[in-house]
Design a protein around this motif. Structure first.
Motif, PDB file in Angstrom:
ATOM      1  N   THR A 381       0.856  -1.188   0.000  1.00 35.20           N
ATOM      2  CA  THR A 381       0.000   0.000   0.000  1.00 35.20           C
ATOM      3  C   THR A 381       0.894   1.241   0.000  1.00 35.20           C
ATOM      4  O   THR A 381       1.698   1.442   0.913  1.00 35.20           O
ATOM      5  N   LEU A 382       0.750   2.061  -1.030  1.00 36.65           N
ATOM      6  CA  LEU A 382       1.573   3.261  -1.192  1.00 36.65           C
ATOM      7  C   LEU A 382       0.972   4.434  -0.417  1.00 36.65           C
ATOM      8  O   LEU A 382      -0.210   4.414  -0.063  1.00 36.65           O
ATOM      9  N   PRO A 383       1.772   5.474  -0.146  1.00 39.37           N
ATOM     10  CA  PRO A 383       1.273   6.624   0.626  1.00 39.37           C
ATOM     11  C   PRO A 383       0.050   7.311   0.033  1.00 39.37           C
ATOM     12  O   PRO A 383      -0.719   7.943   0.755  1.00 39.37           O
ATOM     13  N   GLN A 458      -0.484  16.197  -2.384  1.00 40.20           N
ATOM     14  CA  GLN A 458      -1.558  15.335  -2.883  1.00 40.20           C
ATOM     15  C   GLN A 458      -1.014  13.976  -3.308  1.00 40.20           C
ATOM     16  O   GLN A 458      -1.565  12.934  -2.954  1.00 40.20           O
ATOM     17  N   SER A 459       0.081  13.968  -4.055  1.00 41.53           N
ATOM     18  CA  SER A 459       0.613  12.719  -4.589  1.00 41.53           C
ATOM     19  C   SER A 459       1.207  11.811  -3.518  1.00 41.53           C
ATOM     20  O   SER A 459       1.281  10.597  -3.696  1.00 41.53           O
ATOM     21  N   THR A 460       1.621  12.394  -2.416  1.00 44.81           N
ATOM     22  CA  THR A 460       2.205  11.595  -1.336  1.00 44.81           C
ATOM     23  C   THR A 460       1.200  11.250  -0.244  1.00 44.81           C
ATOM     24  O   THR A 460       1.540  10.582   0.729  1.00 44.81           O
ATOM     25  N   GLY A 461      -0.057  11.732  -0.397  1.00 41.31           N
ATOM     26  CA  GLY A 461      -1.092  11.409   0.579  1.00 41.31           C
ATOM     27  C   GLY A 461      -1.148  12.360   1.757  1.00 41.31           C
ATOM     28  O   GLY A 461      -2.011  12.219   2.636  1.00 41.31           O
ATOM     29  N   LEU A 463      -1.930  15.539   1.755  1.00 37.08           N
ATOM     30  CA  LEU A 463      -3.128  16.383   1.659  1.00 37.08           C
ATOM     31  C   LEU A 463      -4.356  15.632   2.171  1.00 37.08           C
ATOM     32  O   LEU A 463      -5.184  16.205   2.895  1.00 37.08           O
ATOM     33  N   THR A 464      -4.470  14.361   1.808  1.00 36.65           N
ATOM     34  CA  THR A 464      -5.588  13.557   2.274  1.00 36.65           C
ATOM     35  C   THR A 464      -5.564  13.418   3.786  1.00 36.65           C
ATOM     36  O   THR A 464      -6.603  13.488   4.454  1.00 36.65           O
ATOM     37  N   TYR A 465      -4.378  13.254   4.345  1.00 39.77           N
ATOM     38  CA  TYR A 465      -4.224  13.128   5.787  1.00 39.77           C
ATOM     39  C   TYR A 465      -4.634  14.410   6.501  1.00 39.77           C
ATOM     40  O   TYR A 465      -5.349  14.371   7.526  1.00 39.77           O
ATOM     41  N   ILE A 470      -8.665  17.751   9.560  1.00 38.77           N
ATOM     42  CA  ILE A 470      -9.569  18.905   9.619  1.00 38.77           C
ATOM     43  C   ILE A 470     -11.010  18.447   9.724  1.00 38.77           C
ATOM     44  O   ILE A 470     -11.823  19.006  10.465  1.00 38.77           O
ATOM     45  N   GLY A 471     -11.327  17.381   8.925  1.00 36.27           N
ATOM     46  CA  GLY A 471     -12.696  16.865   8.915  1.00 36.27           C
ATOM     47  C   GLY A 471     -13.092  16.223  10.215  1.00 36.27           C
ATOM     48  O   GLY A 471     -14.235  16.211  10.618  1.00 36.27           O
TER      49      GLY A 471
END
Length: 471
Positions: A381-383, A458-461, A463-465, A470-471
């Protein structure tokens, strides 16, 4: 600082053809259509074209001007610009070094499918499990990999003007004719499925070209922009040392402004035609569900499309994979040339000796990565959340991690350390006008660093983290 190079392109046309050939690779043909289908068709296209002539232009100008002004490959060019930034050259050298471990594998897959269609086995290729069965084989993919790598090495072995330039001038017009021919054929297609629903190529073209704003939120729009940005790296061969190397082969009397505009135009045209070639055909026979990312589009979805065409599908399939092979080969040549050029500078060795050594090293490394689907199979599983094998890991490190970092650091170096004037002087060398000078300065100093930082997150994950926190 300038270094005299024995090798050079014969002139502007040779440079444009070679640079465009490098830029027009497999990424244009399977990745651009997928992203266009995923990101609202015309919406993605509009954003992408806008970015090509702003961000893409900035990154392309930077790499080519660095190469010509220093006369060096990326490994030494950054150190020549500023001694404390020599590390960036080493970082940039890593990108083609990593990409070369797997690009030949993909080229081998394409070579296999040429043989499939020339021997009339297109029906078998359209069956579920055919592609998976091929790449998990312990011998067959290695054989085709070796064939593709041998052709690449031969072209690089013969040098810049007699090898790369001559090959690019011959192949690029043929490649363009093939893409236009298949694209026009795709528009004539029509198919009625088991439910009695008839779909046409022109309907598929509408899905491709007409902007779809349905469900587009601010977050979704930003995602489309980031997809278009990431595609720029694939499309223009920037942030990997290739254009720096090719720039070092450009003679001082060549107008870089005109040449770069031609490269932008040619590369964008091919990307747009690739979408026109693939999306209508896949839509006719598979609907919107037929579009998928990566290898599954080219090696699974499209063979099913060719199979549904009947006997003509065998011919179209053969022409298509020959065309893709040309695109893959020109890109692989540019990647190997970058490695060879840098190693020649580093060790002072001859082109022929260096080419043979690099080819031997990468044949071994490519075979190891190729066996990542068989002997060395694993899932990681990649970042960024995707699950990949050995090839995917190498692709992630080079494209999702290193390239955004290199582009970001290059913009910081040019924008704030050596200053944009350093590049602008090279663009204006010989009295030529740098028409987009002000645009270049603003983007390289202020806009690009911010956007590239977001792209990296974004590409390293990352941003999602952050969004989850925040959410």
């Amino acid at each position: 600082m300038e270094t005299n190079k024995k090798s050079s392109f014969s002139g502007s046309l040779g440079f444009v053809m070679a640079a465009a050939a490098s830029a027009v690779g497999v990424g244009n043909i399977w990745r651009f259509p997928y992203l266009a289908a995923k990101d609202g068709g015309g919406l993605f296209i509009i954003i992408y074209i806008a970015l090509v002539f702003t961000f893409g232009f900035t990154l392309l100008v930077t790499d080519i001007a660095i190469g010509r002004r220093t006369g060096m490959g990326a490994l030494k060019a950054f150190g020549a610009m500023h001694s404390k930034w020599n590390f960036l050259g080493k970082l940039t050298f890593l990108v083609p070094a990593i990409i070369m471990t797997y690009y030949g594998i993909i080229g081998g897959w394409i070579t296999k499918y040429i043989l499939v269609y020339i021997t009339g086995q297109g029906t078998a290729a359209a069956q579920d499990g055919y592609f998976t069965g091929f790449i998990t084989s312990k011998v067959s993919p290695i054989v085709f990999l070796l064939v593709f790598m041998a052709i690449t090495a031969i072209i690089v072995y013969f040098g810049v003007e007699k090898g790369i330039e001559r090959f690019s001038k011959a192949i690029m017009p043929v490649l363009l004719v093939m893409i236009i021919g298949i694209a026009l054929f795709s528009l004539t297609l029509s198919h009625t499925d088991a439910n009695g629903v008839t779909r046409t190529g022109m309907q598929g073209l509408a899905i491709y070209l007409i902007p779809n704003f349905e469900g587009v939120t601010f977050s979704k729009f930003i995602s489309v922009v980031m997809d278009a940005m990431s595609q720029l790296f694939f499309s223009l061969s920037v942030a990997m040392g290739i254009m720096i190397t090719y720039g070092s082969y450009v003679k001082k009397d060549v107008d870089l402004n005109k040449s770069i505009t031609h490269i932008e135009f040619f590369d964008t045209l091919v990307a747009l035609l690739a979408g026109m070639m693939i999306i209508p055909a896949v839509y006719v026979f598979s609907g919107t569900d037929g579009m998928a990312a990566g290898p599954s589009l080219m090696f699974i979805s499209l063979p099913k499309v060719f199979g549904a065409m009947g006997s003509i599908g065998t011919v179209i399939g053969f022409v298509f994979f020959v065309m893709v092979a040309f695109a893959a080969l020109t890109s692989c040549v540019s990647i190997m040339e970058t490695l060879v050029a840098n190693c020649m500078e580093m060790f002072g060795a001859s082109r022929k000796k260096t080419s043979l050594v690099i080819a031997a090293i990468y044949i071994v490394l490519s075979v190891i990565v190729c066996m990542g689907y068989s002997v060395f199979y694993f899932e990681l599983t990649l970042p960024n959340g995707s699950v990949g094998q050995l090839l995917d890991v190498m692709d992630y490190i080079s494209n999702s991690f290193l390239m955004p970092v290199i582009a970001l650091l290059t913009c910081v170096l040019i924008g704030w350390v050596v200053k944009p004037k350093w590049i602008e002087e090279e663009m204006e060398h010989g009295g030529y006008k740098f028409g987009r000078k002000q645009l270049y300065t603003v983007i390289v100093k202020y806009v690009a660093p911010v956007v590239l930082a977001v792209l990296f997150m974004q590409s390293t994950g990352i941003l999602t983290y952050i969004e989850k926190l925040i959410g």
